[in-house]
Scaffold this motif. Structure first.
Motif, mmCIF file in Angstrom:
data_model
loop_
_atom_site.group_PDB
_atom_site.id
_atom_site.type_symbol
_atom_site.label_atom_id
_atom_site.label_comp_id
_atom_site.label_asym_id
_atom_site.label_seq_id
_atom_site.Cartn_x
_atom_site.Cartn_y
_atom_site.Cartn_z
ATOM 1 N N GLU A 122 0.814 -1.204 0.000
ATOM 2 C CA GLU A 122 0.000 0.000 0.000
ATOM 3 C C GLU A 122 0.854 1.263 0.000
ATOM 4 N N SER A 123 1.794 1.332 0.966
ATOM 5 C CA SER A 123 2.533 2.606 1.086
ATOM 6 C C SER A 123 4.042 2.433 0.941
ATOM 7 N N GLY A 124 4.509 1.231 0.633
ATOM 8 C CA GLY A 124 5.941 1.046 0.396
ATOM 9 C C GLY A 124 6.730 0.846 1.677
ATOM 10 N N PRO A 125 7.825 0.097 1.617
ATOM 11 C CA PRO A 125 8.608 -0.210 2.818
ATOM 12 C C PRO A 125 9.348 0.986 3.401
ATOM 13 N N ASP A 126 9.495 2.072 2.642
ATOM 14 C CA ASP A 126 10.238 3.224 3.157
ATOM 15 C C ASP A 126 9.333 4.351 3.650
ATOM 16 N N SER A 127 8.019 4.115 3.624
ATOM 17 C CA SER A 127 7.105 5.116 4.169
ATOM 18 C C SER A 127 7.128 5.018 5.695
ATOM 19 N N ILE A 128 6.449 5.975 6.346
ATOM 20 C CA ILE A 128 6.431 5.948 7.810
ATOM 21 C C ILE A 128 5.785 4.670 8.324
ATOM 22 N N SER A 129 4.635 4.301 7.755
ATOM 23 C CA SER A 129 3.993 3.062 8.213
ATOM 24 C C SER A 129 4.862 1.862 7.896
ATOM 25 N N GLY A 130 5.520 1.888 6.732
ATOM 26 C CA GLY A 130 6.387 0.772 6.344
ATOM 27 C C GLY A 130 7.528 0.570 7.319
ATOM 28 N N LYS A 131 8.177 1.680 7.683
ATOM 29 C CA LYS A 131 9.292 1.587 8.634
ATOM 30 C C LYS A 131 8.810 1.103 9.992
ATOM 31 N N MET A 132 7.688 1.697 10.432
ATOM 32 C CA MET A 132 7.152 1.333 11.734
ATOM 33 C C MET A 132 6.806 -0.144 11.782
ATOM 34 N N ALA A 133 6.154 -0.608 10.695
ATOM 35 C CA ALA A 133 5.765 -2.020 10.632
ATOM 36 C C ALA A 133 6.997 -2.920 10.656
ATOM 37 N N SER A 134 8.045 -2.529 9.916
ATOM 38 C CA SER A 134 9.266 -3.336 9.884
ATOM 39 C C SER A 134 9.861 -3.478 11.277
ATOM 40 N N VAL A 135 9.941 -2.352 11.987
ATOM 41 C CA VAL A 135 10.566 -2.392 13.309
ATOM 42 C C VAL A 135 9.726 -3.208 14.284
ATOM 43 N N ILE A 136 8.415 -2.978 14.272
ATOM 44 C CA ILE A 136 7.553 -3.722 15.197
ATOM 45 C C ILE A 136 7.653 -5.229 14.911
ATOM 46 N N MET A 137 7.583 -5.566 13.634
ATOM 47 C CA MET A 137 7.633 -6.979 13.246
ATOM 48 C C MET A 137 8.973 -7.601 13.628
ATOM 49 N N GLY A 138 10.065 -6.861 13.424
ATOM 50 C CA GLY A 138 11.381 -7.428 13.679
ATOM 51 C C GLY A 138 11.763 -7.470 15.150
ATOM 52 N N ALA A 139 11.173 -6.585 15.944
ATOM 53 C CA ALA A 139 11.627 -6.465 17.320
ATOM 54 C C ALA A 139 10.764 -7.238 18.306
ATOM 55 N N THR A 140 9.672 -7.838 17.842
ATOM 56 C CA THR A 140 8.813 -8.570 18.768
ATOM 57 C C THR A 140 8.648 -10.019 18.307
ATOM 58 N N GLU A 141 8.032 -10.796 19.141
ATOM 59 C CA GLU A 141 7.898 -12.232 18.883
ATOM 60 C C GLU A 141 6.425 -12.598 19.083
ATOM 61 N N THR A 142 6.023 -13.760 18.584
ATOM 62 C CA THR A 142 4.645 -14.199 18.787
ATOM 63 C C THR A 142 4.468 -14.645 20.234
ATOM 64 N N THR A 143 4.247 -13.657 21.112
ATOM 65 C CA THR A 143 4.254 -13.910 22.548
ATOM 66 C C THR A 143 3.375 -15.088 22.981
ATOM 67 N N LEU A 144 2.125 -15.083 22.513
ATOM 68 C CA LEU A 144 1.177 -16.091 22.977
ATOM 69 C C LEU A 144 1.589 -17.505 22.590
ATOM 70 N N TYR A 145 2.024 -17.632 21.353
ATOM 71 C CA TYR A 145 2.436 -18.927 20.806
ATOM 72 C C TYR A 145 3.638 -19.476 21.586
ATOM 73 N N THR A 146 4.620 -18.615 21.827
ATOM 74 C CA THR A 146 5.819 -19.028 22.563
ATOM 75 C C THR A 146 5.468 -19.509 23.958
ATOM 76 N N ILE A 147 4.621 -18.737 24.642
ATOM 77 C CA ILE A 147 4.232 -19.112 26.003
ATOM 78 C C ILE A 147 3.520 -20.461 25.997
ATOM 79 N N THR A 148 2.591 -20.640 25.039
ATOM 80 C CA THR A 148 1.831 -21.884 24.976
ATOM 81 C C THR A 148 2.755 -23.084 24.814
ATOM 82 N N ILE A 149 3.692 -22.979 23.875
ATOM 83 C CA ILE A 149 4.548 -24.132 23.599
ATOM 84 C C ILE A 149 5.480 -24.430 24.763
ATOM 85 N N LEU A 150 6.133 -23.404 25.296
ATOM 86 C CA LEU A 150 7.120 -23.655 26.350
ATOM 87 C C LEU A 150 6.472 -24.169 27.632
ATOM 88 N N PHE A 151 5.335 -23.603 28.011
ATOM 89 C CA PHE A 151 4.666 -24.116 29.206
ATOM 90 C C PHE A 151 3.954 -25.432 28.908
#
Lengths: 174, 146
Positions: free
Chosen positions: A110-139
């Motif tokens: 929609e807005s390209g990887p270098d737009s504000i939303s694109g950058k924000m999405a990249s950082v959020i996606m790269g810096a976080t993990e699927t929290t719920l899934y990880t917790i479910t499997i490990l416990f």
């Protein structure tokens, strides 16, 4: 250049492990086979948990129930100054890796990887993990059902990540 | 895929190098984990889990993570309630420690970004601050529940 480094990491790691094994004169192939069998056992043990969470989240998403349930979160996220099309990503990220990846792809389209939303999405996606899934499997693997605040702390970390990436993008570091 | 990694890491586990490797990590990790309640074997798995997380090999990290959880469960006195070390460990796994966000860079290349790797340093900053918040809050919870 960096792209090559990225591609090489995993094969290199395997190679290093094999070389160490051979250097120390271990029966590398037998150890590998034993390990695979052991891994099969682990997969067997956690499979029900993976199946349950995948189907549960799939159902919530596809029936649209998730949108209704998470609707109250939206004003809060708007208040934080998140672009409209990044909001679904913030909500989806802790729950499902595949679904959030497709949200990121939509944003890029929609807005390209270098737009504000694109950058924000990249950082959020790269810096976080699927929290719920990880917790479910490990416990799930050890059969623990009480979480003792892990979920809350994990989500708190995710919220921090989202806020931090908004700050970084707005400050203009990226 | 997980079985393949299990095979590869079984080789590594049985070598003598794992001890040195685990020692490298343990200095840092003992600051986060409770030393007395952690067996050497659990420490080995935790080190491997953290290393694979950093390299971004998700499947291998999950596998080593499960083995670490099993080892910690052996030391755990109340079997249906996770110990402090276990909660801390799971929290670290929910934060993405990946040093080079491979898939994200690849996706940006695919959508012809001008600088696909521009996000790497911001991601480090963000991950690190999220990790600090996460560990601080889980430590607070651990204290609260004893």
């Amino acid at each position: 250049m960096l792209n090559y480094v990225v591609i090489c990491i995993v094969p290199l790691m395997i190679l290093v492990i094999l070389i160490i094994g051979i250097k120390e004169k271990r029966d590398v192939f037998k150890l590998f086979i034993d390990g695979v069998l052991e891994g099969l056992n682990v997969v067997y043990k956690i499979f029900p948990y993976i199946l349950a969470i995948t189907i549960a989240i799939g159902l919530l998403k596809d029936t649209g129930a998730m949108n209704i349930l998470l609707y109250p979160l939206k004003p809060f996220l708007v208040f934080l100054g998140i672009p409209e099309n990044v909001i679904p990503l913030c909500i989806m990220r802790p729950l499902s890796g595949g679904a959030s990846m497709s949200v990121v792809m939509d944003i890029f389209k929609e807005s390209g990887p270098d737009s504000i939303s694109g950058k924000m999405a990249s950082v959020i996606m790269g810096a976080t993990e699927t929290t719920l899934y990880t917790i479910t499997i490990l416990f799930g693997a050890v059969g623990i059902k009480k979480m003792r605040g892990v979920l809350f702390a994990g989500l708190l970390a995710d919220i921090t990540a989202i806020i931090m990436s908004i700050i970084l993008v707005n400050v203009g570091i990226i | 895929m997980m079985c393949f990694w299990s095979g590869i890491f079984n080789i590594f586990e049985k070598t003598a190098t794992i001890k040195k490797f685990s020692k490298c990590f343990s200095r840092l990790l003992y600051k986060i984990f409770n030393k007395e309640k952690l067996s050497d074997l659990a420490m080995n798995y935790i080190s491997m889990n953290v290393a694979t997380n950093i390299l971004g090999v998700g499947n291998a990290a999950t596998l080593n993570g499960i083995k670490a959880m099993e080892e910690m469960q052996k030391e755990n006195t109340k079997k249906d309630i996770p110990s402090n070390n276990m909660t801390t460990f799971v929290l670290i796994n929910t934060a993405s420690l990946q040093l080079i966000p491979t898939s994200m860079i690849a996706l940006r290349v695919m959508y012809s970004s001008v600088s696909p790797t521009a996000i790497v340093v911001p991601i480090w900053i963000v991950t690190f601050s999220a990790l600090i918040v996460g560990i601080t809050s889980i430590k607070t919870f651990n204290k609260k529940w004893g």
